[in-house]
Design a protein around this motif. Structure first.
Motif, PDB file in Angstrom:
ATOM      1  N   UNK A  73       0.868  -1.178   0.000  1.00  0.00           N
ATOM      2  CA  UNK A  73       0.000   0.000   0.000  1.00  0.00           C
ATOM      3  C   UNK A  73       0.904   1.226   0.000  1.00  0.00           C
ATOM      4  N   UNK A  74       0.517   2.233  -0.782  1.00  0.00           N
ATOM      5  CA  UNK A  74       1.356   3.415  -0.958  1.00  0.00           C
ATOM      6  C   UNK A  74       0.620   4.670  -0.523  1.00  0.00           C
ATOM      7  N   UNK A  75       1.237   5.435   0.361  1.00  0.00           N
ATOM      8  CA  UNK A  75       0.732   6.772   0.670  1.00  0.00           C
ATOM      9  C   UNK A  75       1.708   7.743   0.008  1.00  0.00           C
ATOM     10  N   UNK A  76       1.234   8.448  -1.018  1.00  0.00           N
ATOM     11  CA  UNK A  76       2.136   9.282  -1.819  1.00  0.00           C
ATOM     12  C   UNK A  76       1.663  10.734  -1.799  1.00  0.00           C
ATOM     13  N   UNK A 105       0.462  -4.199  -5.868  1.00  0.00           N
ATOM     14  CA  UNK A 105       0.128  -2.906  -5.244  1.00  0.00           C
ATOM     15  C   UNK A 105      -1.387  -2.847  -5.131  1.00  0.00           C
ATOM     16  N   UNK A 106      -1.895  -2.872  -3.895  1.00  0.00           N
ATOM     17  CA  UNK A 106      -3.340  -3.049  -3.725  1.00  0.00           C
ATOM     18  C   UNK A 106      -4.072  -1.780  -3.314  1.00  0.00           C
ATOM     19  N   UNK A 107      -3.367  -0.722  -2.976  1.00  0.00           N
ATOM     20  CA  UNK A 107      -4.110   0.479  -2.602  1.00  0.00           C
ATOM     21  C   UNK A 107      -3.235   1.522  -1.972  1.00  0.00           C
ATOM     22  N   UNK A 108      -3.887   2.460  -1.301  1.00  0.00           N
ATOM     23  CA  UNK A 108      -3.151   3.538  -0.653  1.00  0.00           C
ATOM     24  C   UNK A 108      -3.875   4.857  -0.765  1.00  0.00           C
ATOM     25  N   UNK A 109      -3.112   5.912  -0.796  1.00  0.00           N
ATOM     26  CA  UNK A 109      -3.697   7.248  -0.794  1.00  0.00           C
ATOM     27  C   UNK A 109      -2.754   8.192  -1.544  1.00  0.00           C
ATOM     28  N   UNK A 110      -3.328   9.117  -2.277  1.00  0.00           N
ATOM     29  CA  UNK A 110      -2.528  10.112  -2.997  1.00  0.00           C
ATOM     30  C   UNK A 110      -3.023  11.493  -2.612  1.00  0.00           C
ATOM     31  N   UNK A 119       5.067   6.966   2.002  1.00  0.00           N
ATOM     32  CA  UNK A 119       5.089   5.904   3.018  1.00  0.00           C
ATOM     33  C   UNK A 119       4.607   4.620   2.355  1.00  0.00           C
ATOM     34  N   UNK A 120       5.290   3.544   2.645  1.00  0.00           N
ATOM     35  CA  UNK A 120       4.947   2.264   2.026  1.00  0.00           C
ATOM     36  C   UNK A 120       4.664   1.241   3.117  1.00  0.00           C
ATOM     37  N   UNK A 121       3.575   0.522   2.960  1.00  0.00           N
ATOM     38  CA  UNK A 121       3.288  -0.614   3.841  1.00  0.00           C
ATOM     39  C   UNK A 121       3.428  -1.885   3.020  1.00  0.00           C
TER      40      UNK A 121
END
Lengths: 273, 273
Positions: A73-76, A105-110, A119-121
């Motif tokens: 999961x990516x918070x970019x 890569x299944x999700x996150x926030x931009x 931030x990467x989980x």
């Protein structure tokens, strides 16, 4: 006590915190920040390299725990000045690392931000997690590869000099297959992100052991961070087996100390936080 | 297309991305950023409130998918000027939300930064995830509570006016028990983070339906973001059952439209990114 340790201590009723990742049954969760002007400067690396490295530093945590990364999961946080091509370049870096390690890569926030903060989980699977607390007295201590180049390259970058395209600081090199294969002989491990001396302090604390060094390790080696080489301990009886696997994967082993009664503390200054 | 959508599209071979969380078997993963000067200003809230809200906006995603949050990972970038008491206050906010929702904080990363930037990953469990794509034609559309106050409070805060201590903008109020109990009747759901109109656009896109409104919804209601009220659709035959549960939990229902053939697009400007 530094601020990171102090903050983490606030959650210390929780025994899971403290390793590179948190282990819940067969799943390992790791999360690392990769922030502009904290972990990198924009001028040092391409956007693709930045995104790639932000993934690699997390994947390294998973490998150090003998876990296979599965999902990310990516918070970019992206500067509003970035154009579509910039976003494409970032995505390319994330996808390159994902492909290389078989990660989805299944999700996150931009979000829009002043600077590029990632931030990467990483969610990983393991049948046999390796912890920092596993060092046994008489264990041999070993790190892989060469240490020191990342510190040198970082100094070069700070003085606006160029570094080699192959610099490990720009593109860390992990050896997952080597590490998974030796994992059954490994008693404790972590990756070298803050520098060998600081990681040894962590090992000492978690495993309640000291270290007897076979020879003096130079400050330039021991305080070079962001190396993402592996630091691990194992029983002397498994040395030959580990050496054989290292040879197969062309991984250099540096056996530099043995675990003894006591406590290890570095006098070197931690650059981190 | 906005930048967030464009960036996400780079990963679009991946069908998991697009809901509030990513569902892998019975696990839901959600990750949201909560950044200073993007989601909040330091003067608006205490550190404890900031940390608390950063958790709640993520927990809301889990509830909207009918999942029970279990674990949290925190990436916390902290200004180097913060003192120990500030770190304690932050930790208090994280722990308050964790305790309230039975979540274990299992790890993360802490770094020094110019401003306070938080990313939270929540791992949740569900036996029956609810997606955005589940709206059926003839479904009734409903949102909970009152919308509009968060927009007003945000405007007040921007003009340096005080807002009530009970402001939902400062402390969102979730209704997990209500939502879990009605979940078996719910066809599609998401939480209202960007504003009703924008969430409806998402529902329309995911479920390939349009909406026939029962009465005009005022711009101040439809564009109020950060409400963290629930938006969901259900079959008319289940209306009485849902109303009964809402009464039990003292949750206000606003049934405002039905799903029809077509497509819904808002003309309102998205404040987000």
């Amino acid at each position: 006590m530094n601020k990171e340790d102090y903050f983490i201590k606030q959650f210390s009723s929780n025994k899971i915190i403290g390793d590179d990742g948190a282990v819940i049954k067969n799943t390992v969760y790791s999360m690392d920040a990769f922030f502009q002007n904290v972990h990198f400067k924009k001028e040092w690396m391409s956007l693709k390299q930045i995104a790639y490295k932000s993934m690699i530093v997390n994947i390294s945590d998973a490998i150090a725990m003998n876990a296979k990364p599965k999902y990310a999961l990516l918070s970019v946080a992206i500067p509003s000045t970035y154009k579509k091509q910039d976003l494409k370049d970032l995505a390319k870096g994330f996808k390159k690392a994902a492909k290389e390690f078989g990660i989805q890569i299944i999700g996150g926030d931009t979000i829009s931000n002043e600077k590029l903060d990632i931030s990467v989980t990483i969610v990983s699977k393991t049948k046999n997690p390796i912890y920092r607390s596993g060092v046994k007295k008489e264990d041999l201590l070993c790190y892989t590869g060469e240490l020191g180049s990342c510190k040198k390259d970082l100094e070069k970058l700070f003085s606006n000099k160029k570094v080699s395209k192959k610099s490990k600081f720009i593109k860390p090199k992990l050896n997952p297959e080597f590490f998974y294969e030796i994992s059954k002989y490994v008693n404790a491990s972590l990756d070298i992100s803050d520098g060998l001396f600081f990681e040894l302090e962590r090992l000492s604390k978690a495993s309640k052991v000291g270290f007897e060094f076979f020879k003096k390790i130079h400050e330039d080696i021991g305080t070079s961070g962001e190396e993402y080489e592996m630091l691990f301990s194992f029983s002397k009886k498994d040395l030959k087996r580990i050496e054989k696997i290292a040879k197969k994967y062309k991984v250099k082993l540096n056996i530099f100390a043995k675990a003894v009664e006591g406590k290890y503390e570095t006098k070197s200054k931690n650059h981190h936080f």
